[in-house]
Design a protein around this motif. Sequence first.
Motif, mmCIF file in Angstrom:
data_model
loop_
_atom_site.group_PDB
_atom_site.id
_atom_site.type_symbol
_atom_site.label_atom_id
_atom_site.label_comp_id
_atom_site.label_asym_id
_atom_site.label_seq_id
_atom_site.Cartn_x
_atom_site.Cartn_y
_atom_site.Cartn_z
ATOM 1 N N THR A 188 0.594 -1.003 -0.301
ATOM 2 C CA THR A 188 0.559 -0.086 -0.214
ATOM 3 C C THR A 188 1.386 1.177 0.188
ATOM 4 O O THR A 188 2.061 1.210 0.169
ATOM 5 C CB THR A 188 -1.028 0.331 1.061
ATOM 6 O OG1 THR A 188 -0.155 0.486 2.199
ATOM 7 C CG2 THR A 188 -1.554 -1.259 1.680
ATOM 8 N N GLU B 35 3.213 1.582 2.863
ATOM 9 C CA GLU B 35 4.437 0.782 3.362
ATOM 10 C C GLU B 35 5.354 0.493 2.073
ATOM 11 O O GLU B 35 6.246 0.309 2.069
ATOM 12 C CB GLU B 35 3.294 -0.829 3.039
ATOM 13 C CG GLU B 35 2.846 -1.055 3.969
ATOM 14 C CD GLU B 35 1.867 -2.919 3.335
ATOM 15 O OE1 GLU B 35 1.734 -3.186 4.459
ATOM 16 O OE2 GLU B 35 1.760 -3.129 2.351
ATOM 17 N N HIS C 173 5.489 -4.496 4.907
ATOM 18 C CA HIS C 173 4.836 -4.904 5.336
ATOM 19 C C HIS C 173 4.469 -6.161 6.847
ATOM 20 O O HIS C 173 5.685 -6.898 6.110
ATOM 21 C CB HIS C 173 3.189 -5.285 4.299
ATOM 22 C CG HIS C 173 2.938 -6.553 3.368
ATOM 23 N ND1 HIS C 173 3.026 -7.303 4.032
ATOM 24 C CD2 HIS C 173 3.334 -6.188 2.576
ATOM 25 C CE1 HIS C 173 2.734 -8.301 3.394
ATOM 26 N NE2 HIS C 173 2.953 -7.859 2.164
ATOM 27 N N GLU C 174 4.316 -6.070 7.519
ATOM 28 C CA GLU C 174 4.376 -7.009 8.434
ATOM 29 C C GLU C 174 3.876 -8.286 8.014
ATOM 30 O O GLU C 174 3.020 -8.028 7.175
ATOM 31 C CB GLU C 174 3.608 -6.176 9.998
ATOM 32 C CG GLU C 174 4.337 -5.067 10.138
ATOM 33 C CD GLU C 174 5.512 -5.087 10.497
ATOM 34 O OE1 GLU C 174 6.143 -6.204 11.040
ATOM 35 O OE2 GLU C 174 6.154 -3.788 10.584
ATOM 36 N N THR C 175 3.701 -9.277 8.963
ATOM 37 C CA THR C 175 3.355 -9.870 8.733
ATOM 38 C C THR C 175 2.233 -11.179 7.958
ATOM 39 O O THR C 175 0.843 -10.076 9.305
ATOM 40 C CB THR C 175 3.864 -11.356 9.522
ATOM 41 O OG1 THR C 175 5.047 -11.403 9.455
ATOM 42 C CG2 THR C 175 3.187 -13.224 9.289
ATOM 43 N N ARG C 176 1.224 -10.964 7.170
ATOM 44 C CA ARG C 176 -0.298 -11.026 7.138
ATOM 45 C C ARG C 176 -0.363 -13.014 7.040
ATOM 46 O O ARG C 176 0.890 -13.232 6.412
ATOM 47 C CB ARG C 176 -0.525 -10.140 5.802
ATOM 48 C CG ARG C 176 0.064 -8.352 5.593
ATOM 49 C CD ARG C 176 -0.633 -8.080 4.338
ATOM 50 N NE ARG C 176 0.144 -7.012 4.832
ATOM 51 C CZ ARG C 176 -0.163 -5.791 3.408
ATOM 52 N NH1 ARG C 176 -0.836 -6.905 1.977
ATOM 53 N NH2 ARG C 176 -0.107 -5.136 3.313
ATOM 54 N N ASN C 177 -1.495 -13.272 7.544
ATOM 55 C CA ASN C 177 -2.172 -14.469 6.886
ATOM 56 C C ASN C 177 -2.768 -14.195 5.605
ATOM 57 O O ASN C 177 -3.284 -13.064 5.360
ATOM 58 C CB ASN C 177 -3.073 -14.561 7.716
ATOM 59 C CG ASN C 177 -1.909 -14.822 9.202
ATOM 60 O OD1 ASN C 177 -1.606 -15.428 9.206
ATOM 61 N ND2 ASN C 177 -2.499 -14.407 10.633
ATOM 62 N N ASP C 178 -2.405 -15.442 5.102
ATOM 63 C CA ASP C 178 -3.121 -15.523 3.931
ATOM 64 C C ASP C 178 -3.899 -16.819 3.968
ATOM 65 O O ASP C 178 -3.298 -17.782 4.655
ATOM 66 C CB ASP C 178 -2.673 -14.839 2.198
ATOM 67 C CG ASP C 178 -1.506 -16.547 2.257
ATOM 68 O OD1 ASP C 178 -1.002 -17.500 3.213
ATOM 69 O OD2 ASP C 178 -0.526 -16.069 1.807
ATOM 70 N N SER D 258 1.473 -17.456 6.093
ATOM 71 C CA SER D 258 1.442 -15.998 6.059
ATOM 72 C C SER D 258 2.828 -15.360 5.302
ATOM 73 O O SER D 258 3.027 -16.392 5.246
ATOM 74 C CB SER D 258 1.849 -15.461 8.033
ATOM 75 O OG SER D 258 2.925 -16.451 8.160
ATOM 76 N N ALA E 158 5.257 -12.067 4.981
ATOM 77 C CA ALA E 158 6.330 -10.819 5.452
ATOM 78 C C ALA E 158 6.496 -10.613 4.388
ATOM 79 O O ALA E 158 7.519 -11.231 3.571
ATOM 80 C CB ALA E 158 7.065 -11.066 6.417
#
Length: 110
Positions: free
Chosen positions: A44, A47, A63-68, A72, A74
Amino acid sequence: MSAIEVTADAASTWDWPLQHNDGVVKVHNTKEKFEVGLDVQFFTPKEIEVKVSGQDLLIHCRHETRNDSHGSVAREINRAYKLPDDVDVATVKSHLGTRGVLTITAAKKA
C-alpha cells in the motif's frame, strides 16, 4: 529446525523480485527526464518509502506479517538507483497507480 538447501538452474541476472520478466520494471533516461517504474502491487502507499540521498534514489517497501489461505507472508524489498548527474533531485516525484505500478520521475537540470 534444519535448513533446506536451495538448488538453482544456471545463473541468471538478478532483477527486481516482482518483475516476472513482463517489462513492468522500467528505467527511462532521456534528455528531459529520468523515470523508473516498479511493480509494487503487494504494498500500500503507506508501506512504500521513496527517498533521495545525494544522487541515490532509495526505494523501501515493507509490510508486516499477514495471514493468507496458505499460512503467512511478510515482505520487505529495498532497491537503489544511482541518479544521473544531470537529474534535478529537487524534482523527484513518486506516484502509485491503480495497477500497482510505482512511477518515480525527475526532471533534468536546465
